[in-house]
Design a protein around this motif. Sequence first.
Motif, PDB file in Angstrom:
ATOM      1  N   ALA A 231      28.812 -17.387 -38.509  1.00 34.64           N
ATOM      2  CA  ALA A 231      27.973 -17.347 -39.716  1.00 34.64           C
ATOM      3  C   ALA A 231      27.737 -15.923 -40.176  1.00 34.64           C
ATOM      4  O   ALA A 231      26.909 -15.690 -41.050  1.00 34.64           O
ATOM      5  CB  ALA A 231      26.631 -18.043 -39.441  1.00 34.64           C
ATOM      6  N   GLU A 232      28.462 -14.970 -39.585  1.00 33.90           N
ATOM      7  CA  GLU A 232      28.325 -13.571 -39.950  1.00 33.90           C
ATOM      8  C   GLU A 232      29.702 -12.996 -40.266  1.00 33.90           C
ATOM      9  O   GLU A 232      30.680 -13.318 -39.592  1.00 33.90           O
ATOM     10  CB  GLU A 232      27.684 -12.768 -38.817  1.00 33.90           C
ATOM     11  N   PRO A 233      29.781 -12.148 -41.279  1.00 26.55           N
ATOM     12  CA  PRO A 233      31.071 -11.489 -41.543  1.00 26.55           C
ATOM     13  C   PRO A 233      31.400 -10.507 -40.421  1.00 26.55           C
ATOM     14  O   PRO A 233      30.523 -10.055 -39.683  1.00 26.55           O
ATOM     15  CB  PRO A 233      30.825 -10.762 -42.868  1.00 26.55           C
ATOM     16  N   GLY A 234      32.672 -10.177 -40.275  1.00 30.27           N
ATOM     17  CA  GLY A 234      33.086  -9.218 -39.256  1.00 30.27           C
ATOM     18  C   GLY A 234      34.481  -9.505 -38.744  1.00 30.27           C
ATOM     19  O   GLY A 234      35.192 -10.368 -39.257  1.00 30.27           O
ATOM     20  N   VAL A 235      34.880  -8.759 -37.702  1.00 28.04           N
ATOM     21  CA  VAL A 235      36.183  -8.919 -37.071  1.00 28.04           C
ATOM     22  C   VAL A 235      35.984  -9.593 -35.718  1.00 28.04           C
ATOM     23  O   VAL A 235      35.231  -9.090 -34.873  1.00 28.04           O
ATOM     24  CB  VAL A 235      36.898  -7.568 -36.892  1.00 28.04           C
ATOM     25  N   TYR A 236      36.650 -10.719 -35.519  1.00 24.89           N
ATOM     26  CA  TYR A 236      36.543 -11.481 -34.282  1.00 24.89           C
ATOM     27  C   TYR A 236      37.922 -11.483 -33.606  1.00 24.89           C
ATOM     28  O   TYR A 236      38.932 -11.812 -34.249  1.00 24.89           O
ATOM     29  CB  TYR A 236      36.088 -12.906 -34.554  1.00 24.89           C
ATOM     30  N   THR A 237      37.963 -11.119 -32.327  1.00 29.64           N
ATOM     31  CA  THR A 237      39.224 -10.985 -31.592  1.00 29.64           C
ATOM     32  C   THR A 237      39.296 -12.016 -30.478  1.00 29.64           C
ATOM     33  O   THR A 237      38.363 -12.135 -29.671  1.00 29.64           O
ATOM     34  CB  THR A 237      39.369  -9.573 -31.006  1.00 29.64           C
ATOM     35  N   LEU A 238      40.420 -12.751 -30.451  1.00 29.98           N
ATOM     36  CA  LEU A 238      40.661 -13.755 -29.420  1.00 29.98           C
ATOM     37  C   LEU A 238      41.732 -13.254 -28.461  1.00 29.98           C
ATOM     38  O   LEU A 238      42.826 -12.869 -28.879  1.00 29.98           O
ATOM     39  CB  LEU A 238      41.109 -15.070 -30.053  1.00 29.98           C
ATOM     40  N   SER A 239      41.409 -13.259 -27.149  1.00 33.20           N
ATOM     41  CA  SER A 239      42.380 -12.923 -26.106  1.00 33.20           C
ATOM     42  C   SER A 239      42.742 -14.203 -25.363  1.00 33.20           C
ATOM     43  O   SER A 239      41.860 -14.891 -24.845  1.00 33.20           O
ATOM     44  CB  SER A 239      41.789 -11.908 -25.127  1.00 33.20           C
ATOM     45  N   VAL A 240      44.054 -14.500 -25.313  1.00 33.64           N
ATOM     46  CA  VAL A 240      44.539 -15.702 -24.636  1.00 33.64           C
ATOM     47  C   VAL A 240      45.421 -15.253 -23.481  1.00 33.64           C
ATOM     48  O   VAL A 240      46.353 -14.463 -23.660  1.00 33.64           O
ATOM     49  CB  VAL A 240      45.317 -16.612 -25.597  1.00 33.64           C
ATOM     50  N   THR A 241      45.129 -15.770 -22.280  1.00 34.06           N
ATOM     51  CA  THR A 241      45.798 -15.298 -21.067  1.00 34.06           C
ATOM     52  C   THR A 241      46.601 -16.412 -20.416  1.00 34.06           C
ATOM     53  O   THR A 241      46.113 -17.521 -20.230  1.00 34.06           O
ATOM     54  CB  THR A 241      44.761 -14.764 -20.057  1.00 34.06           C
ATOM     55  N   ASN A 242      47.863 -16.071 -20.080  1.00 31.80           N
ATOM     56  CA  ASN A 242      48.732 -16.940 -19.295  1.00 31.80           C
ATOM     57  C   ASN A 242      48.851 -16.319 -17.910  1.00 31.80           C
ATOM     58  O   ASN A 242      49.419 -15.239 -17.747  1.00 31.80           O
ATOM     59  CB  ASN A 242      50.111 -17.071 -19.953  1.00 31.80           C
TER      60      ASN A 242
END
Length: 600
Positions: free
Chosen positions: A407-418
Amino acid sequence: MIKYGISILLMCFFGIFACFAQVAADCSNAVPICYNTPVNGGTDGYGIDDFNGATISGCITQGSGTIETNSAWYKFKIGEIGQLGFNIGFDTTEDWDFALYRTNDCNSLGEPVRCNYFDNSDDSSFIGVGEDPTGIDNIQYDDWLGVEPGEEYLLMINNFSNNNSGFSIQFSGNIFVEFPNSALDCDIIDNLLGPPIIACDNDTVVLDATTIDALDYEWYLDAGTGYQRMPGENDPELSIAVSGMYRVLVVRPLGNNLISETQVAYAPSPETFSLEDETACLDGTAIDFNAKDAEALGSQSPLDFRVSYHESFEDAFDGANALSKEFIPTQVLQTIYVRTTSIENSMCFDASETFEVNGIELPVLDFETEVFICGDEPIVTIGQRIPDSDFTYEWSSGQTTSLITVAEPGVYTLSVTNIQGSIQCITVRSVTVVFSSPPIISDITIEYEDDASNVVNVYLEENGDFEFQVDNETPQNSGVFNNLFPGEHTITVRDVNGCGADSRDIVVVGFPKFFTPNGDNVNDTWKVDGLSALDNPVITIYDRYGKLLYQIFENSAGWSGSFNGTLLPESDYWFKLTYTNSLGENTNASYINNHFSLKR
């Protein structure tokens, strides 16, 4: 032309075999070279001056009186077409130079076609033409040489110092890959036993002295203490077991016996030890194959053998197309073929071992990297729609699901690990969330510099990522428009992310900022230009108190500055414009309530 890092027939024996040196200090006695190259056990001065007092030949300059100092001359003849190079191997503490001449005439050498002269300050162990066999970028190498059948060459190898332990010559280039037995013309060597032989320690070498009218054969071996008769060896052929100088005496009926000598030297054959498989992420990260060399060599010295890695057994066997030691895997499973090669003799090699490189695939993330949301209370779900249960997910905001609602503007980073054993392969993807509101025009001003120039300024309630457009013209980033044509215009402001637009209609006319009704026929009346662009335009003039003073119509001559025949005083006066718009409605022109001055 493809460059092959194949090196053929290296002989590099500086110790016990020094007594077997084959060296000619004079060009006229140059030692012939065939596919087996000679070993020099050191040079000691020079014979005659082959350069007749000259002070320079190519890159080699005069030392103490002559171009040659401690020199050795060799000659060879080309048997095939291709790419040729050579490596001159020596002790790293010594300094050797060379000059190569395309000729067989010692009296007409000409300029060398390849020449190299350095002080060996970097302690290189090779100098030559083509590529250093150790794989380093060596400035003591000249470019590959393109050769054709029948060409003859003279090679001078020179040492400026009296301290030298000798050198070896090692041919290289794709000509030896394509024509291993005929790259050089062996007819240049007139010797019953043939040219010197370099062999691997697991090879069988047979010397053949067969002569048609021979009565007997006597074989001799010089293993460092002079020639000694080999008891019981009287056959025309001799199987060789040890390195040394070999001589045969062929006894003939008329007493015209033959004596022939040749050198046989064995180089050690390497063994490739088993290598552990490797596992790496398929993310462009390199595997350092230099660290694998120790596995392949075991207790063998890297000074004696080098290791290379290849994509196929054929390449490993040929020593061609070596992979970079900084290897970047691109496949889920790949077999790497290993070749261990003797630096003394590149024909002595082992290509029996392989290992696997297991590539771990990275999670594929395909969600949008920019999301634009409109509304006063925006909310949006971002991330990977279809998760993989084998992977773990973690957002920069702390959540551990593949999808999150923000609900807030900004940069969101997703880290996916194998995770595969101890290896973690991580894919990272960021999404920028922008919350936008539709633009709202709060005001428009029209400033008139004179009756032909105008500036339109558009003001908004809030700033945003907007574009501005007048009528159907090309949108622009600025809310300022200059010198619009007289008439009705539509100003539109749009959110570039598609979050709405706002429009206003304006009217642009031209009028003077002042007039001087003093009877001099110059600027005596005040009028408005551009009314003809409107339907039923009417200009109404007021004083500062809002009193109606005069009306100007489309074809009016203008206002003379009087009211009911009375001249009005100098002051500022205001006007409004009404007209019939495109909908047929009588309307006041917005944003055009302006004033002008009367001066006398």
